[in-house]
Scaffold this active site. Structure first.
Site, PDB file in Angstrom:
ATOM      1  N   HIS A  94      -9.129 -10.313   9.885  1.00  0.00           N
ATOM      2  CA  HIS A  94      -9.462 -11.922  10.338  1.00  0.00           C
ATOM      3  C   HIS A  94      -8.120 -12.549   9.892  1.00  0.00           C
ATOM      4  CE1 HIS A  94     -11.572 -15.904   9.120  1.00  0.00           C
ATOM      5  NE2 HIS A  94     -12.290 -15.445  10.041  1.00  0.00           N
ATOM      6  N   ASN A 121      -2.981  -8.208  13.442  1.00  0.00           N
ATOM      7  CA  ASN A 121      -2.917  -6.665  13.566  1.00  0.00           C
ATOM      8  C   ASN A 121      -1.339  -7.111  13.115  1.00  0.00           C
ATOM      9  OD1 ASN A 121      -1.123  -4.628  14.071  1.00  0.00           O
ATOM     10  ND2 ASN A 121      -2.462  -4.565  16.024  1.00  0.00           N
ATOM     11  N   HIS A 167     -13.640   4.507  -0.387  1.00  0.00           N
ATOM     12  CA  HIS A 167     -12.977   3.329  -0.064  1.00  0.00           C
ATOM     13  C   HIS A 167     -12.033   3.723   1.591  1.00  0.00           C
ATOM     14  CE1 HIS A 167     -13.955   0.995  -3.195  1.00  0.00           C
ATOM     15  NE2 HIS A 167     -12.994   1.852  -3.474  1.00  0.00           N
ATOM     16  N   CYS A 216       2.029   1.602  15.266  1.00  0.00           N
ATOM     17  CA  CYS A 216       1.559   0.824  13.651  1.00  0.00           C
ATOM     18  C   CYS A 216       1.418   2.333  13.050  1.00  0.00           C
ATOM     19  CB  CYS A 216       0.227   0.597  14.391  1.00  0.00           C
ATOM     20  SG  CYS A 216       0.505  -0.495  16.136  1.00  0.00           S
ATOM     21  N   HIS A 258      -0.085  14.473  16.765  1.00  0.00           N
ATOM     22  CA  HIS A 258       0.978  13.607  17.002  1.00  0.00           C
ATOM     23  C   HIS A 258       0.583  14.231  18.792  1.00  0.00           C
ATOM     24  CE1 HIS A 258       3.824  12.009  19.526  1.00  0.00           C
ATOM     25  NE2 HIS A 258       5.067  11.621  18.086  1.00  0.00           N
ATOM     26  N   HIS A 263      -7.027   0.970  10.041  1.00  0.00           N
ATOM     27  CA  HIS A 263      -5.744   0.125  10.685  1.00  0.00           C
ATOM     28  C   HIS A 263      -6.638  -0.904  11.043  1.00  0.00           C
ATOM     29  CE1 HIS A 263      -2.526  -1.591  12.941  1.00  0.00           C
ATOM     30  NE2 HIS A 263      -2.750  -1.261  14.411  1.00  0.00           N
TER      31      HIS A 263
END
Length: 512
Positions: free
Chosen positions: A440, A444, A407, A244, A323, A411
């Site tokens: 909502h 995802n 802002h 993702c 990572h 994710h």
């Protein structure tokens, strides 16, 4: 008698209440004072150089005002006698300026981006989701109950989307259906992007596509080259299996390519494919992705042309990648594998949140010095020194990232992810609103979720010139990646924004 007793009791209660309120009042005023002390400290440290230079400049100006004409003539004569020195210094300055201009990193501008909005007939309500899962005959009653509970607690709404193949009974997760989903998402986002920016596909010099779980041959990037007839020397890349957070990785790769190939455009396409990656087994750790992942994708247009600054929305400031794959637990916490029955799915470890927290800590340790004001960096450093020197049992100082960013696009991996970051970074509900509302409304959508969140902020009219945006994403491997953007103007939503017809309904209350 009873009346007097009652009056005495009221007076006693009133007296004790006033005493308690007096006790509380100093605490409240103290917290207010501390707040303003911190704000004053932050302002002082942020403008320290200016405040120090002002007296020096005043002294120089005063001295200059008292110089006589004779003094100025003597200074000019001295410079004439040292002409070679002046020429040498000027040449060195000119050479240094030229080298700096030639070697400095090229500015990367984001002209616009587009998020795919699936058609309404692909909407999946909770009841429909469970009903279709029951009809497949693959799930045990306990698995169906588990998925129902996950849906209710997930933070997803009733208007998310699943691909066409998953609406069929029985589902048809074929290669052809997966290609159809990929084409609808990628081409839908790109058509809108090209229409809004009026950039011709032939002008695209760099193409980066990321999709973790679906990697056909020819590749997804080749499908785009074929569809839009991109030029033969286009630099195309196809990133697979990176989870993702691959959207930020794709931006980083495009940025590096734009540093080398001057005066061109780069397109980044971030998506995921659900059709061939639905889990039809009964392992609960593998059932969670079924409940969370939904159809979505985004296309982003980047440029390194200085002339595009005037019409660009944002400028890329930083990309920081972390990572943790060297650690075995981190490596296996999001893992695609077969269950005991031989059915393939993505398993989510119970240690996922702890590992994500560790990756986040490493990422912000690198990002912090790049974005935080000096006041916060000093507080963090002093706390670290005190802890090391005196072995004090004190909590590490958590920098206030609200001073660095206006802002936050976290994710939308799930409700727990957003809750954890809101708590750890000490954010306000407003700062995580875009992430919660994206989860909502669209679920995802993997690597593209951070772009739906940015589109939400634009649709709300909150993006002002000079505002800084922090996009942060987590992915398998395990990775935590950040991108920082600065708004170059007051940003309005582009035509056909995914929030165009529903932004007035948001924010909505998420039931716990």
């Amino acid at each position: 008698m009873s009346s007097n007793t009652k009056t005495d009791t009221e007076e006693t209660t009133s007296s004790s209440t006033s005493k308690e309120s007096k006790k509380r009042l100093p605490d409240f005023s103290q917290s207010v004072k501390l707040k303003y002390v911190k704000l004053g400290y932050h302002y002082l440290m942020s403008h320290l150089v200016t405040l120090c230079l002002l007296p020096l400049m005043s002294v120089i100006l005063i001295q200059a005002s008292h110089m006589k004409a004779q003094d100025i003539q003597e200074l000019w004569a001295h410079l004439q006698y040292n002409l070679l020195s002046v020429i040498a210094i000027s040449a060195i300055f000119a050479l240094g300026s030229t080298l700096y201009i030639m070697t400095r990193p090229t500015s990367i501008y984001l002209l616009d981006f587009s998020c795919y909005r699936p058609p309404n007939h692909l909407t999946v309500h909770f009841q429909k989701f469970i009903h279709h899962s029951t009809l497949t005959g693959d799930f045990l009653p306990s698995s169906l109950d588990f998925q129902r509970k996950i849906l209710l607690r997930s933070g997803l709404g009733e208007e998310t989307y699943l691909p066409e193949a998953m609406h069929s009974i029985p589902p048809r997760p074929s290669m052809a259906a997966a290609r159809e989903e990929a084409e609808q998402v990628m081409f839908g986002a790109l058509d809108n992007l090209f229409a809004n920016t009026r950039v011709k596909p032939k002008d695209i010099g760099i193409l980066v596509v990321n999709c973790s779980l679906f990697n056909p041959t020819p590749s997804l990037s080749a499908m785009i080259v074929n569809k839009y007839k991109l030029r033969g020397n286009v630099k195309s890349f196809n990133l697979g299996g990176m989870g993702c957070s691959a959207g930020v990785i794709a931006i980083d790769l495009a940025k590096d390519m734009l540093q080398v190939h001057r005066n061109t455009y780069a397109v980044v396409v971030s998506t995921e494919n659900i059709t061939q990656n639905w889990y039809f087994g009964n392992n609960k750790a593998m059932l969670i992705p079924n409940c969370l992942f939904r159809v979505g994708g985004a296309a982003i247009l980047l440029s390194n042309k200085s002339s595009d600054k005037r019409r660009a929305k944002y400028k890329l400031l930083h990309v920081v990648r972390t990572h943790k794959g060297a650690d075995d637990k981190a490596f296996r916490c999001v893992y695609q594998e077969q269950d005991d029955a031989g059915k393939t799915g993505v398993s989510l470890s119970k240690d996922l949140m702890a590992i994500a927290g560790g990756a986040l800590k490493t990422n912000i340790t690198t990002l912090g010095p790049l974005v935080l004001p000096i006041s916060e960096q000093l507080l963090f450093f002093l706390t670290l020194v005190v802890k090391k020197l005196f072995n004090a049992k004190m909590k590490p100082y958590i920098p206030d990232f609200k001073l660095a960013f206006d802002h936050f696009c976290i994710h939308a991996g799930g409700r727990a992810v957003i809750d954890e970051l809101e708590k750890n970074l000490q954010l306000l509900p407003l700062h995580v609103e875009a992430s919660r509302m994206t989860l909502h409304r669209f679920g995802n959508t993997s690597s593209s979720s951070i772009w739906y969140e940015l589109a939400y902020t634009e649709a709300k009219g909150r993006m002002k010139k000079g505002n800084r945006v922090w996009q942060i994403a987590f992915g398998s491997g395990f990775k935590c990646n950040s991108a920082v953007w600065e708004a170059l103007r007051h940003v309005n939503p582009s035509p056909k924004s995914p929030w165009e017809d529903c932004i007035h309904k948001y924010p909505v209350e998420i039931i716990a």
